[in-house]
Design an enzyme around this catalytic site. Structure first.
Site: not given
Lengths: 163, 577
Positions: B119-120, B169
């Protein structure tokens, strides 16, 4: 004119894609490309061949030099140099052709590195012209598969491309 | 003892250590750890990094870019992965084309998900490869301080440019901490920017300069980015030679100086283009012989020798072959030229230069940026009124199109870093966010954004950001109800077929502006223009949107005739050279 550009660059992820990307981005062609780490594992040596006039080659080398990961580069074709390419070629070798192929391999100082009853795999090293000549001598009809390494090169004499 | 920090804290601390005032960005999943570290900065910290929340990531990059152009300091951007990062791409490309130092920090999905179409997830290093000076992908948290230092170093030295740092992240996770020791200096064996030009070449250039009979100094954006305005001005005055500026170089030499012959190029002055074409020596300083400046490069200045000073060797002889190439920082090279002139036995050829000026002054009479006035307001009049109302001392940002050219032609910039526009990429939507960056850098300065009803709508959402941070920008919307430059080309080259170049269903910009909480004004008549400008600029602490309706049929002149030489120009709708 054909040129051999040899590049010393940081052995880092993404460095190769920057070099290759630069050629497509600016509309230049890469004819052959070969790359591997050097004796110093933090550095890679990349050799590529391309075609262009002096002006084009000057532009290419200037832009390559601007890439942060490129440490040094040289246009080997500007001076005396040794260039080699390795080829693995699978050729038909049955019946009367078998001996003929073997003779041609000997003339070109190649080695037969794999044999079946109908096929030879030949290993041949030399300049790109020599490899082209071998394919022509064997005859395209006989050739089943060709794998070429692309050109590697090094300057003759004392000159080195190192840190 | 060395302090232990998480990756997110390292990012913020490194920005503090670099003295970053403003961080332009927009939060999202992959950068939440970093946003938390921003939040947790001590409230009273002296070196606190202030985050500016834009309304679209493209605006974050343009705002950081405007800040960088106005101050000379790098602009810093923070965006999340995927769409956040790809929205920033236009701004990165804009900065790249104009050599603007930017640090763009983009979040990335966690490292063990990279390549899984998570996702993204977008391969930002891959997407940005051709539009950044360099990029980094953080592999290990402990590398963050060094990568940040290198990014700032690369972005701001040599020929400046944007640097991307992509951070997965998990590398910013709050519980994984490493010692933080910000490097004071950085050395890279593969990157050593040139700090000094070759003195032998510079000496040759000085000899040629003194021999010249029809010289022109052609000064580009490098003068501004390289802080060489003072040296350039001193050199030009010392020699008494004419100076023309590129679109990017406006303000690098005072436009109101008698030696200035204005901008050159596609919409340059008649005298600048004629002087270039007829010159016997061109001193190109921090300029790149862009196609919009030279017209057909093969017909460029047939009798001129070219001295080319640039910090980027790849720019020299790229479009036009240099007779005397000088690779080096333009400030240093020009300053060395000045000291060589001090000791040089020769002098400029006074007689030849006097007759050269006579010729140039003759050309000045031919066009002189004249335009016909009529019942309807002309866009040129708007820029002239702006110049008058701001006493020529505003920071002017612009979007892209006719209004940009009119601003470049009629707002006479006397100081560097006052004219802020997207010259290389030509990015519509640049003006308003760039003005935000400028106004934040200089809260007390007068900042005007010259735009059009087409361009402004490409980033109009930033009116909201301006309200949030109280940015009193003055938006000069030159409204011709058409995509003026496209329409001009269609008039000239496509038999007047205006394919998709007009703007139907325009919003009521006054109401629109007011709904954001700002002041809106509409001006239709030339008689009202000066008073309206005065009223707008008197509102010092308010953003004012001036929607100014002008003659939709006006064209920008002079205009180079395609595939011609520098002297081939349209002077108005019917006359050409």
């Amino acid at each position: 004119m054909r040129r051999i550009i040899s590049i010393l660059m940081e052995n880092e992820p993404g460095a190769l894609s920057r070099v290759v990307g630069l050629f497509s981005q600016r509309g230049y062609n890469i004819e052959t490309l070969t790359v591997a780490p050097t004796e110093d594992p933090t550095l890679s040596r990349l050799t590529l061949t391309t075609y262009g006039d002096d002006r084009t080659i000057e532009r290419i080398t200037k832009h390559l030099n601007k890439l942060i990961e490129v440490v040094k580069l040289v246009d080997l074709s500007e001076g005396e140099h040794v260039e080699r390419e390795i080829m693995l070629i699978k050729v038909k070798a049955s019946g009367a052709q078998r001996a003929e192929v073997k003779r041609t391999v000997d003339i070109f100082r190649g080695q037969i590195v794999d044999v079946t009853s109908t096929v030879y795999v030949v290993q041949l090293t030399g300049t790109s012209d020599k490899l082209d000549a071998f394919i022509e001598a064997i005859g395209e009809a006989q050739v089943l598969e060709v794998v070429r390494s692309g050109v590697s090169g090094i300057a003759r004499g004392e000159k080195t491309l190192s840190l | 003892m060395v302090e232990k920090l998480s990756g997110a804290e390292m990012v913020v601390r490194a920005l503090q250590d670099e003295g970053v005032e403003y961080l332009f960005g927009y939060p999202g999943g992959a950068v939440l750890h970093i946003y938390d570290a921003i939040f947790q900065q001590p409230k009273d910290a002296e070196n606190k990094v202030h985050h500016i929340l834009v309304r679209h990531e493209q605006a974050a990059t343009h705002a950081a870019d405007g800040y960088a152009r106005a101050t000379g300091k790098p602009g810093v951007v923070l965006v999340t992965s995927g769409p956040g990062a790809t929205n920033a791409v236009t701004g990165i490309a804009t900065a790249y084309m104009d050599s603007i130092p930017l640090i763009v920090i983009s979040g990335q999905v966690r490292s063990d998900w990279i390549g899984d179409d998570a996702f993204q997830e977008t391969d930002m290093v891959g997407v940005c490869r051709p539009i950044v000076k360099h990029s980094f992908m953080v592999q290990r948290t402990e590398d963050i301080p060094e990568i940040m230092k290198k990014a700032f170093y690369i972005a701001t030295t040599g020929r400046p440019g944007p640097v991307l740092i992509d951070i997965p992240k998990d590398k910013t996770a709050p519980h994984i901490k490493f010692p933080y020791d910000y490097p004071k200096t950085v050395k890279m064996r593969s990157y050593t920017p040139i700090t000094k030009g070759h003195s032998g070449q510079t000496r040759k250039a000085v000899d040629e300069l003194l021999k010249a009979k029809r010289p022109v100094i052609y000064a580009g954006g490098g003068i501004i980015m390289g802080e060489a305005s003072e040296e350039l001005t001193a050199l030009a005055r010392r020699l008494g030679y004419p100076v023309t500026n590129t679109l990017m170089g406006l303000g690098g030499f005072p436009a109101t100086d008698e030696l200035s012959i204005g901008m050159l190029g596609m919409h340059g002055t008649y005298e600048a283009n004629m002087a270039m074409h007829n010159s016997d020596l061109i001193l190109a300083a921090g300029a790149r012989f862009d196609d919009r400046a030279t017209n057909d490069a093969s017909k460029f200045c047939p009798n001129a020798k070219v001295i080319h000073i640039d910090v980027d060797p790849a720019t020299i002889s790229k479009n036009v072959t240099a007779d005397i190439p000088i690779v080096g920082p333009v400030k240093q090279v020009l300053s060395e030229m000045l000291s060589m002139l001090d000791e040089h036995p020769g002098k400029p050829d006074e007689k030849a230069i006097a007759s050269w000026w006579e010729e140039i002054n003759g050309w000045r009479q031919v066009h002189g940026l004249r335009y016909e006035t009529g019942e309807m307001m002309k866009p040129q009049q708007v820029v002239q009124a702006l110049y008058k109302a701001t006493k020529g001392d505003a920071y002017v940002t612009s979007d892209v199109g006719q209004h940009q050219m009119f601003a470049a032609q009629y707002y006479h910039f006397d100081k560097p870093r006052r004219w802020i526009n997207s010259g290389g990429l030509g990015t519509m939507g640049f003006g308003l966010p760039a003005a935000m960056g400028v106004q934040l850098a200089y809260p007390d300065a007068v900042v005007a954004c010259v735009t059009g009803e087409g361009s402004i709508q490409m980033n109009i959402q930033e009116l909201s950001t301006c309200m949030q941070y109280g940015l009193p920008i003055k938006i000069i919307n030159i409204n011709n109800q058409a995509l003026g430059m496209v329409k001009q080309w269609q008039d000239m080259q496509y038999g007047g077929r205006h394919s998709q170049s007009y703007m139907d269903s325009l919003p009521d910009f006054v109401k629109l502006t007011e709904s954001y909480g700002h002041v809106g004004m509409r001006v239709d008549r030339i008689e009202d223009l000066d008073a309206a400008m005065e009223e707008a600029f008197a509102l010092k602490d308010r953003l004012v949107f001036m929607d100014i309706y002008v003659d939709p049929t006006e064209h920008v002149y002079p205009m180079h005739i395609a595939d011609g030489s520098m002297r081939d120009m349209w002077l108005n709708k019917t006359e050409r050279t």
